[in-house]
Design a protein around this motif. Structure first.
Motif, PDB file in Angstrom:
ATOM      1  N   ILE A 154       1.024  -1.299  -0.469  1.00  0.00           N
ATOM      2  CA  ILE A 154       0.435   0.112   0.456  1.00  0.00           C
ATOM      3  C   ILE A 154       0.653   1.390  -0.608  1.00  0.00           C
ATOM      4  O   ILE A 154       1.008   2.023  -0.656  1.00  0.00           O
ATOM      5  CB  ILE A 154      -0.848  -0.249   0.905  1.00  0.00           C
TER       6      ILE A 154
ATOM      7  N   THR B 272       1.435   3.481  -3.597  1.00  0.00           N
ATOM      8  CA  THR B 272       1.116   5.427  -3.048  1.00  0.00           C
ATOM      9  C   THR B 272       2.575   6.362  -3.163  1.00  0.00           C
ATOM     10  O   THR B 272       1.394   7.554  -3.607  1.00  0.00           O
ATOM     11  CB  THR B 272      -0.169   4.887  -2.646  1.00  0.00           C
ATOM     12  N   THR B 273       3.539   5.541  -3.903  1.00  0.00           N
ATOM     13  CA  THR B 273       4.475   7.293  -3.967  1.00  0.00           C
ATOM     14  C   THR B 273       4.490   6.567  -4.999  1.00  0.00           C
ATOM     15  O   THR B 273       5.329   5.465  -5.350  1.00  0.00           O
ATOM     16  CB  THR B 273       5.712   5.951  -2.688  1.00  0.00           C
TER      17      THR B 273
ATOM     18  N   THR C  37       7.381   1.863  -7.110  1.00  0.00           N
ATOM     19  CA  THR C  37       6.545   0.696  -8.243  1.00  0.00           C
ATOM     20  C   THR C  37       7.837   0.578  -8.964  1.00  0.00           C
ATOM     21  O   THR C  37       8.119  -0.458  -8.846  1.00  0.00           O
ATOM     22  CB  THR C  37       5.522   0.618  -8.555  1.00  0.00           C
TER      23      THR C  37
ATOM     24  N   ARG D 123      -0.527   9.705   5.457  1.00  0.00           N
ATOM     25  CA  ARG D 123      -0.556   8.695   5.376  1.00  0.00           C
ATOM     26  C   ARG D 123      -0.134   7.547   6.622  1.00  0.00           C
ATOM     27  O   ARG D 123      -0.686   6.413   6.059  1.00  0.00           O
ATOM     28  CB  ARG D 123       0.579   8.582   4.861  1.00  0.00           C
TER      29      ARG D 123
ATOM     30  N   LYS E 105      -4.013   6.284   7.274  1.00  0.00           N
ATOM     31  CA  LYS E 105      -4.463   5.212   5.613  1.00  0.00           C
ATOM     32  C   LYS E 105      -3.432   3.725   6.011  1.00  0.00           C
ATOM     33  O   LYS E 105      -3.991   2.971   5.939  1.00  0.00           O
ATOM     34  CB  LYS E 105      -3.697   5.868   4.212  1.00  0.00           C
TER      35      LYS E 105
ATOM     36  N   HIS F  68      -5.663  -0.268   6.723  1.00  0.00           N
ATOM     37  CA  HIS F  68      -4.943  -1.155   6.260  1.00  0.00           C
ATOM     38  C   HIS F  68      -4.407  -2.233   7.016  1.00  0.00           C
ATOM     39  O   HIS F  68      -4.787  -3.104   6.778  1.00  0.00           O
ATOM     40  CB  HIS F  68      -3.460  -0.547   4.887  1.00  0.00           C
TER      41      HIS F  68
END
Length: 225
Positions: free
Chosen positions: A9, A13-14, A18, A110, A113, A117
């Motif tokens: 996660i 989102t950064t 990826t 962050r 979230k 999660h």
């Protein structure tokens, strides 16, 4: 070597993370491949060697040229592994830098979230752990009902052969601690966007609550008189 250094996660989102994670995974995979080659060369070195005066030396029947080639290959593989370790470290550092580059003003969002999660994945872990225990209990009961034929898993590598349960109780205790004693309260506070109090703040709050309770009790006693 593990390829997961950050929760997905967070990576997803950064910006750029990826791609950096994929690059790290590639470098780690190459490190694993080199390690496999190194083991193969080392095994051949051992097979071609014998102990003499506390050191490994060439067996008499092995050609000198072949042994020298193995020795050189072993040295070369050590060099490659050292270089690859540096590439893995560089790729991991790049990913860590990206993950840590979030502006301070966005950190709280962050955290909220990721805490939410974490709670979601924990709930799934609790469910899976309960299901696993139920399934394994049924399997073992069925296995015992037919006389436990074949090889006993309790004697396999990783088990504890001298324990009547093969070490299941120890594993269960660890899993119960990992799953059953996860700090849901703190994570819930973070998921709600609130700040987790420090130990000093908790202590002060407890003292204040105790003092308030004592005062209320004393007042109630005076009123009854």
């Amino acid at each position: 070597m593990t390829t997961q250094t950050h929760p997905q996660i967070l990576v997803g989102t950064t910006p750029g993370a990826t791609k950096a994670q994929d690059a790290l995974n590639t470098e780690i995979a190459e490190r694993v491949r080199l390690n496999s080659e190194y083991r193969s060369i080392s095994n051949r070195m051992v097979a071609a060697s014998t102990w003499q005066n506390g050191a490994l030396v060439k067996k008499p029947e092995i050609a000198t040229a072949d042994y020298d080639a193995l020795t050189a290959a072993n040295v070369d593989m050590n060099r490659k592994i050292t270089a690859q370790d540096r590439r893995v470290d560089a790729a991991r550092k790049r990913l860590d830098e990206l993950i840590g580059s979030l502006p301070p003003e966005e950190q709280k969002t962050r955290t909220r979230k990721i805490a939410a999660h974490t709670l979601t994945t924990h709930a799934r872990a609790v469910q899976l752990w309960e299901e696993l225990q139920s399934v394994l209990s049924e399997r073992d009961a069925a296995y015992s009902a037919i006389g436990r034929p074949g090889q006993d898993w309790k004697k396999a590598r990783g088990a504890v052969p001298n324990r009547f349960d093969g070490g299941v109780t120890d594993v269960s205790n660890i899993m119960e601690a990992r799953v059953g004693h996860f700090d849901i309260e703190t994570l819930s506070i973070l998921a709600a966007g609130e700040t987790v109090p420090t130990e000093a703040e908790k202590h002060a709050a407890a003292q204040a609550h105790a003092a308030k309770t004592a005062a209320e009790t004393a007042l109630a006693i005076r009123k009854r008189r």
